[in-house]
Enzyme design. Sequence first.
Site, mmCIF file in Angstrom:
data_model
loop_
_atom_site.group_PDB
_atom_site.id
_atom_site.type_symbol
_atom_site.label_atom_id
_atom_site.label_comp_id
_atom_site.label_asym_id
_atom_site.label_seq_id
_atom_site.Cartn_x
_atom_site.Cartn_y
_atom_site.Cartn_z
ATOM 1 C CE LYS A 1 9.769 5.599 0.686
ATOM 2 N NZ LYS A 1 9.951 6.573 -0.432
ATOM 3 C CG LEU B 1 -2.040 -1.058 1.230
ATOM 4 C CD1 LEU B 1 -2.884 -0.908 2.483
ATOM 5 C CD2 LEU B 1 -2.913 -0.971 -0.009
ATOM 6 C CG ASP C 1 -19.021 -2.516 4.781
ATOM 7 O OD1 ASP C 1 -20.189 -2.478 4.346
ATOM 8 O OD2 ASP C 1 -18.704 -3.092 5.837
ATOM 9 C CG ASN D 1 2.054 7.344 10.247
ATOM 10 O OD1 ASN D 1 2.947 8.085 9.850
ATOM 11 N ND2 ASN D 1 0.767 7.579 10.003
#
Length: 362
Positions: A45, A41, A185, A47
């Site tokens: 990099k 994704l 959703d 958090n």
Amino acid sequence: MNDQKMSCWRKKSKKKNSEANQRQRWFQENGKVLLEDLIELCNGKSNPIKTFSAEEILQATDNFSESNLVIRFNFMYRGILQNRPVLIKRATWNYYKSDTLEKICRDIAVSSMVSGHKNFLKLLGCCLEFEHPVLVCEYAERIPFNTPNPEMLLPWRMRIKIAKEIAIAVSYLHTALSRTMIHTDIQPFNIFVDSNGTAKLSDFCLCIAIPEGETFVKVHADRVEGTLDYLEYNYAATGLITEYTDVFSFGVLLQNFFTRTYGVVDCCCSEDESLFEEFEDKQNVMNLRISDRISKFVEEGRIFDMLDPKMLESMGDDETEEHKIRRMKAVLMLSLRCTGHRGDVPKMMEVAKELKRIERWT
């Protein structure tokens, strides 16, 4: 120490070591899948994600006591962790149709990417020492949707604020990350409100990333998942996922949120029945009926007939009936655009801007 006590001690020690080894294996297996998803994704990099031990989670939830269960169908618990109230999400294999571990890791990965934004339920960390990873999030309350208790019904100002902030959150998913993320959703059970009245979007298990340079992703019909009455027709019928998949769901959310014509909130369908089959069998799907009914009422000038009386009262005596109708009609017309019943379907950024404009009307 006699032989009996020694034998008992050895059994306890062996069991403890076995549990510790199992938790270590789960930590490694779950961590591997989570890392792979983070790399996919955001090229790794992301958090930093704080990890909690299994002992901390069990203590915080009193061993996942039913008395701490906030939302039964998706196993969300309240707890106290490091002297602060938290929500602890624990999914199970039978909650999803397939790929449970991957879906939970997707929830963790996307949550970590958006936690800096105030309109997402903030991820505080996770625990990888269970068979299924556990999420630890900031504490917030679910919105009181379709409640029979009139005292819990939200006033107009709160509803329009929540709608606007969730639109901002979805727009952020679509435009602010390295890849366009489609929630797939959007429905009431995935919306929370904190003590300051700030709306929070949650649950990214079914989130789909659109490849760079593309505008859609297509999944096989038997891989279509979500909440039936909020599914876009094209996605349900063909497996095609675009930004408009979320726009449609948001339109149905608006219709349910601002009228008393509530849709039925379904969980994921059974393992032996795909949503495609369920959608095909349900010829007049609830969201289609709601949109058609709203469209008819708007054309006939009968908006008040379908609105929640308590919400109308909350709009205040300082507003004329004409002004109330104007504001409500604007919201409902926007919802119909989102579901494709009125003109071109807008993007979520446009939806958020329009809701801001309606909120500011005086």
